[in-house]
Design an enzyme around this catalytic site. Structure first.
Site, short mmCIF file in Angstrom:
data_model
loop_
_atom_site.label_atom_id
_atom_site.label_comp_id
_atom_site.label_asym_id
_atom_site.label_seq_id
_atom_site.Cartn_x
_atom_site.Cartn_y
_atom_site.Cartn_z
N HIS A 97 0.84 -1.19 0.00
CA HIS A 97 0.00 0.00 0.00
C HIS A 97 0.88 1.24 0.00
O HIS A 97 1.93 1.26 0.64
CB HIS A 97 -0.92 0.01 1.23
CG HIS A 97 -2.10 0.93 1.08
ND1 HIS A 97 -2.00 2.29 1.26
CD2 HIS A 97 -3.39 0.68 0.76
CE1 HIS A 97 -3.19 2.83 1.07
NE2 HIS A 97 -4.05 1.90 0.76
N GLU A 130 -7.83 -4.59 -0.11
CA GLU A 130 -8.48 -5.29 -1.21
C GLU A 130 -8.53 -6.80 -1.01
O GLU A 130 -9.47 -7.47 -1.42
CB GLU A 130 -7.79 -4.98 -2.54
CG GLU A 130 -8.14 -3.64 -3.14
CD GLU A 130 -7.22 -2.54 -2.66
OE1 GLU A 130 -6.29 -2.85 -1.88
OE2 GLU A 130 -7.43 -1.36 -3.03
#
Length: 363
Positions: A250, A303
């Protein structure tokens, strides 16, 4: 502004706005909405109250229920339907330009639009399932939360586990700073456009594969591991081919994505049939990524476990971007209001790097 300002591709790391809405803790692996950790919100208050926290700085009254409205012509492609209807509502409802209306009116416009996004996506998903007739209002009104009413409007029934999965996903993804869709909404708002235009512009960014749709690629990966039966070999082969393992790493967090932690717990508690394989793949991926890239922190991101949780609710992959839009209306609304109050046009500079002066005859 000085011409010596360094160029950052994609504006990565460039501070474009100051915000009081959300605080992703890069090092501590936490996410706070108006100072409240999302760990305190999931399971205690429904999504519509989190909308209120982000937009009004109060759980009450929260996001309203959608008012009666008949979409023009739903296609069954939920993101496109949401974008088109949001733009249409600007005219149907006669929404005022943000620079011409009060903050209170802007807030009310955003509340009406946010609620309507939920209804439009549910109706569009129903059309995609081959059902053209809407679910009767008395059936929909039987839901006690926005997630339940969403399912009732879509399927005519609301499994409690499915509603909890959706509510948790929506809360975890309601807001996350200046990502592509939120920045787009703020740019539109900075011009004084109406709230419908700003929200429609934000939804438009979700048509691209790099924002909001990543969970759709995780379930096929988990199923492939289940078929292979060897997560370590699957991960090694994938990386050796130069492919990407979806759901890891991320740009913000240097520790575990706190949303992944909450969603993992939810998947376990809801008894997802894919949890064990997902855990095996996660463990293998983290170990192999650390071995190959010891200089980088590549932890599980939102996700990955979002895909498993949405799968519990039987959300088809093609609906994932629209589900993200339903969640992010809270963040978009809060940012549109914050940008309205800033009253400043967003206008970054561009550095020209093309050919020098030349004549037409040289072409």
């Amino acid at each position: 502004m000085s011409e010596t300002v360094d160029f950052k591709p994609g504006l990565e790391g460039v501070v474009a706005v100051e915000t009081e809405i959300a605080e992703p803790d890069r090092e501590g692996g936490a996410l706070r909405y108006r100072g409240v950790d999302i760990e305190e919100l999931v399971g205690r208050v429904p999504y519509e109250k989190v909308w209120g926290l982000l937009v009004d700085q109060s759980l009450e009254p929260g996001m309203p229920e959608p008012e009666p409205y008949e979409p023009s012509q739903l296609t069954g492609s939920a993101p496109a339907d949401a974008q088109a209807e949001l733009a249409r509502l600007s005219g149907v409802w006669g929404l005022g330009k943000l620079h011409e209306i009060s903050d209170e009116q802007a807030r009310d416009d955003l509340a009406r639009l946010s609620a309507q996004v939920m209804a439009i996506v549910a109706r569009s998903a129903r059309v995609a399932d081959g059902e053209r007739e809407p679910v009767p209002d008395d059936v929909v009104s039987g839901g006690s939360t926005a997630a339940e009413r969403f399912l009732l409007r879509w399927r005519g029934e609301a499994d409690p586990a499915h509603a909890r999965a959706i509510d948790t996903y929506w809360i975890c993804t309601a807001e996350h700073g200046l990502n592509a869709s939120t920045f787009t909404a703020r740019i539109a708002a900075s011009t004084g456009a109406d709230a419908g235009a700003a929200m429609s512009a934000a939804v438009g960014t979700l048509s691209g594969p790099l924002h909001g749709g990543a969970p759709a690629h995780v379930i096929p990966m988990i199923d492939e591991v289940s078929e292979v039966g060897d997560a370590e070999r699957y991960v090694a082969d994938l990386l050796d081919r130069g492919d990407r393992i979806m759901g890891f790493g991320h740009r913000v967090y240097r520790a575990e994505d706190p949303r992944a932690r909450l969603l993992r717990r939810t998947a376990e508690e809801l008894g997802s049939s894919r949890v064990e394989t997902a855990k095996a793949l996660e463990e293998a991926a983290l170990a192999e990524l650390q071995r190959r890239h010891p200089e980088r922190v590549l932890a599980t991101n939102v996700e990955y476990w979002a895909a498993v949780v949405l799968d519990v609710a039987h959300i088809p992959a093609k609906l994932t971007p629209a589900m993200f839009a339903c969640a992010r209306v809270a963040g978009w609304s809060a940012h549109v209001l914050e940008q309205k109050q800033a009253a400043r046009l967003i206008r970054p500079s561009a550095r020209y790097v093309g050919p020098g002066a030349r004549s037409l005859d040289s072409l």
